[in-house]
Design an enzyme around this catalytic site. Structure first.
Site, PDB file in Angstrom:
ATOM      1  N   ASP A  60       0.833  -1.198   0.000  1.00  0.00           N
ATOM      2  CA  ASP A  60       0.000   0.000   0.000  1.00  0.00           C
ATOM      3  C   ASP A  60       0.872   1.255   0.000  1.00  0.00           C
ATOM      4  OD1 ASP A  60      -2.173   1.639   0.243  1.00  0.00           O
ATOM      5  OD2 ASP A  60      -2.972   0.684   2.036  1.00  0.00           O
ATOM      6  N   CYS A 100      -6.013   4.216  -3.180  1.00  0.00           N
ATOM      7  CA  CYS A 100      -6.297   2.842  -2.754  1.00  0.00           C
ATOM      8  C   CYS A 100      -7.559   2.176  -3.281  1.00  0.00           C
ATOM      9  CB  CYS A 100      -6.358   2.817  -1.233  1.00  0.00           C
ATOM     10  SG  CYS A 100      -4.969   3.569  -0.396  1.00  0.00           S
ATOM     11  N   HIS A 158     -10.936  -2.730   2.054  1.00  0.00           N
ATOM     12  CA  HIS A 158     -11.230  -1.401   1.506  1.00  0.00           C
ATOM     13  C   HIS A 158     -12.221  -1.417   0.353  1.00  0.00           C
ATOM     14  CE1 HIS A 158      -9.387   2.898   0.964  1.00  0.00           C
ATOM     15  NE2 HIS A 158     -10.497   2.878   1.672  1.00  0.00           N
ATOM     16  N   HIS A 247       1.688   2.121   4.115  1.00  0.00           N
ATOM     17  CA  HIS A 247       0.717   3.215   4.218  1.00  0.00           C
ATOM     18  C   HIS A 247       0.761   3.798   5.632  1.00  0.00           C
ATOM     19  CE1 HIS A 247      -3.287   5.122   4.477  1.00  0.00           C
ATOM     20  NE2 HIS A 247      -3.441   4.965   3.171  1.00  0.00           N
ATOM     21  N   ASP A 305      -0.381  -0.778  -4.664  1.00  0.00           N
ATOM     22  CA  ASP A 305      -1.709  -0.374  -5.160  1.00  0.00           C
ATOM     23  C   ASP A 305      -1.708   1.022  -5.762  1.00  0.00           C
ATOM     24  OD1 ASP A 305      -1.457   1.090  -2.758  1.00  0.00           O
ATOM     25  OD2 ASP A 305      -3.606   0.966  -2.340  1.00  0.00           O
ATOM     26  N   LYS A 331       1.289   9.623  -5.134  1.00  0.00           N
ATOM     27  CA  LYS A 331      -0.083   9.165  -4.878  1.00  0.00           C
ATOM     28  C   LYS A 331      -1.098  10.274  -5.196  1.00  0.00           C
ATOM     29  CE  LYS A 331      -3.002   7.291  -1.210  1.00  0.00           C
ATOM     30  NZ  LYS A 331      -3.056   6.792   0.181  1.00  0.00           N
TER      31      LYS A 331
HETATM   32 CA    CA Z   1      -2.755   2.897  -1.428  1.00  0.00          CA
END
Ligand code: CA
Length: 496
Positions: A60, A100, A158, A247, A305, A331
């Site tokens: 992550d 995510c 998630h 993460h 991800d 991100k």
């Molecule tokens: Ca992520």
């Protein structure tokens, strides 16, 4: 506009489910280690003939630059490097979204998530039966399960916290982990406000569960447990290990940070410790596969991800210590740093070893690859957008696996398209101009060619428009928007 549409959709269900939410969140009987799902015969060597076991490991928010095989000098990743040496390192591998939830929705269905409106992160809300991976979509894990694979998931979900979205209802025989978008690495505290569920209890299948020690190690232990329990079965297995590391919250073990004492920046040192703990877990899984003598019968793939979160100017707290160099952005971005991720595929004896594969591929391909290897049904259920990568890795298939790869955020306020080495993108809602880059000569997206290659730009825009014609509007709020809506509902409508 969508905001109001979703208010109407979401609010009526809250009233009816309020009481059951409280019960769900406060459940306090924990299961211990072990697989509560029904057992099965133990006879074979881990495969049923031609079909391999499949282990997909998704981390992550790991940066493109943060493994040794990609040239990283300061973070120790011996097992990631071992995996790269034993397989194919894909240097132009993408996910379907720069953050995510949507990235996982695409991966899990093998289908661009824009086809079914999953463009925002679902808030953690076990009471909301609309808030997760559209129940009309077929997951690739369901396909494997129907084809006779024993399916397991460990870690982050998630994709909806309400019962219908539970992994056990989306193709997983076994699941251990948490249903929200992240978790504290050290503690469960049921007295904390639920918020995003970071301190909520874990689940093992339908039972509340906990963990001891450091979460990443607990997930690794459970993943190895799944391998150990299923290595001798006549049926092959699929295992999805979804670490929430690295993460945020940036929390590492002291001993893992001590390995990286040479890193002076506190945040990157802790981040390095988190990556190192994932790497240790990967090593334990590889060791288990070797000990059971099924390593050559098992495809092991690793990816992130989305890209690493970068500190924004003026708000240094937003970075995690990740690096995406030499890519631009991180991100959330439509630049390469948002969607281009570490991606390794290893299957000794079948795939080449120590190979670098440079053509563009996408996480959707892992879904299709698994379906193909499982000889599962790809033709019923919702359509798959990916391709089987195995022939490309073995050089049986030539050329690019995809004519183009696409991204879209929020109905197109930002978007991107890559075809061959060209990349076009609209960077954000307040950026009107479409940018164009040649990634073969400019991986860092520094020389905008939009004016000098206007015909190419128009062709890229046409590709995007054609792809986007099959997409729908995003259909739920992200957590930042949703929590005020939910809180106001509780405040004003449940207590008038
Ligand atoms: Ca992520």
């Amino acid at each position: 506009m969508n905001h109001h549409m979703n208010r109407r959709l979401i609010l009526p269900v809250l009233a009816t489910l309020l009481l059951s939410t409280a019960g769900f969140a406060q459940a306090n009987t924990f299961s211990t280690d072990g697989d509560n799902a029904p057992g099965h015969a133990s006879v074979g060597g881990g495969v049923d003939g031609a079909r391999p076991n499949i282990v997909y490991i998704m981390v992550d928010d790991m940066g493109y630059a943060d493994l040794g095989a990609h040239g990283c000098k300061d973070i120790s990743t011996p097992n990631l490097d071992r995996l790269a040496e034993q397989g194919v390192m894909c240097t132009s591998a993408y996910v379907t979204h720069p953050f995510c939830g949507p990235s996982r929705a695409g991966f899990m269905t093998g289908r661009y998530q824009h086809r079914f409106g999953f463009e925002t992160n679902p808030a953690y809300d076990p009471a909301n039966p609309y808030y997760g991976l559209d129940l009309n979509q077929t997951t690739f894990v369901e396909r494997l399960q129907k084809a006779g694979y024993r399916t397991g998931g460990v870690g982050k979900w998630h994709l909806g916290a309400a019962p219908d979205y539970h992994p056990n209802n989306r193709g997983f025989d076994y699941f251990y982990g948490f249903l929200g978008g992240g978790h504290d690495y050290w503690e469960i505290d049921l007295l904390e406000p639920v918020a995003e569920g970071y301190k909520q209890g874990l689940v093992r299948n339908n039972q509340p569960a906990t963990f001891n020690g450091y979460l990443t190690d607990a997930l690794s232990k459970d993943a190895v447990g799944f391998i150990n329990r299923n290595a001798k079965n006549s049926q092959p297995f699929f295992l999805f290990v979804a670490y929430n590391a690295p993460h945020a919250p940036i929390q590492a073990k002291e001993e893992d940070m001590a390995v990286h004492a040479h890193i002076k920046n506190d945040r990157r040192r802790a981040y390095a410790g988190m990556v190192y703990s994932v790497d240790r877990g990967l090593g334990r899984m590889l060791d288990a596969l070797e000990q059971h003598n099924i390593r050559n019968n098992t495809l092991v793939c690793f990816l992130s991800d989305n890209g690493g979160p970068l500190a924004k100017p003026g708000s240094p707290g937003h970075g995690t210590g990740a690096s995406n160099l030499p890519l631009q952005g991180g991100k959330g971005s439509m630049y390469e740093g948002g969607d281009r991720v570490p991606f390794l595929a290893s299957w000794p004896g079948t795939l080449p070893e120590g190979k670098t594969y440079e053509r563009p591929i996408i996480s959707l391909d892992l879904s299709m690859t698994a379906v193909a290897l499982a000889k599962a049904d790809a033709n019923t259920g919702t359509p798959l957008d990916g391709v089987n990568l195995i022939p490309y890795f073995t050089d049986e298939a030539e050329g690019d696996p995809h004519e183009a790869i696409f991204w879209r955020r929020r109905n197109g306020i930002a978007w991107g398209a890559r075809a061959g080495d060209l990349k076009a993108l609209k960077a954000d809602w307040d950026k009107k101009d479409i940018e164009l880059y040649d990634l073969a000569s400019d991986i860092g997206e520094t020389q905008n060619l939009a004016e000098s290659r206007s015909e190419d730009l128009e062709a890229m825009k046409a590709l995007y428009r054609a792809w986007n014609a099959d997409n729908i509007k995003y259909n739920f709020l992200d957590y930042a928007e949703y929590h005020p809506v939910r809180d106001n509902f509780y405040k004003n409508e449940m207590n008038p």
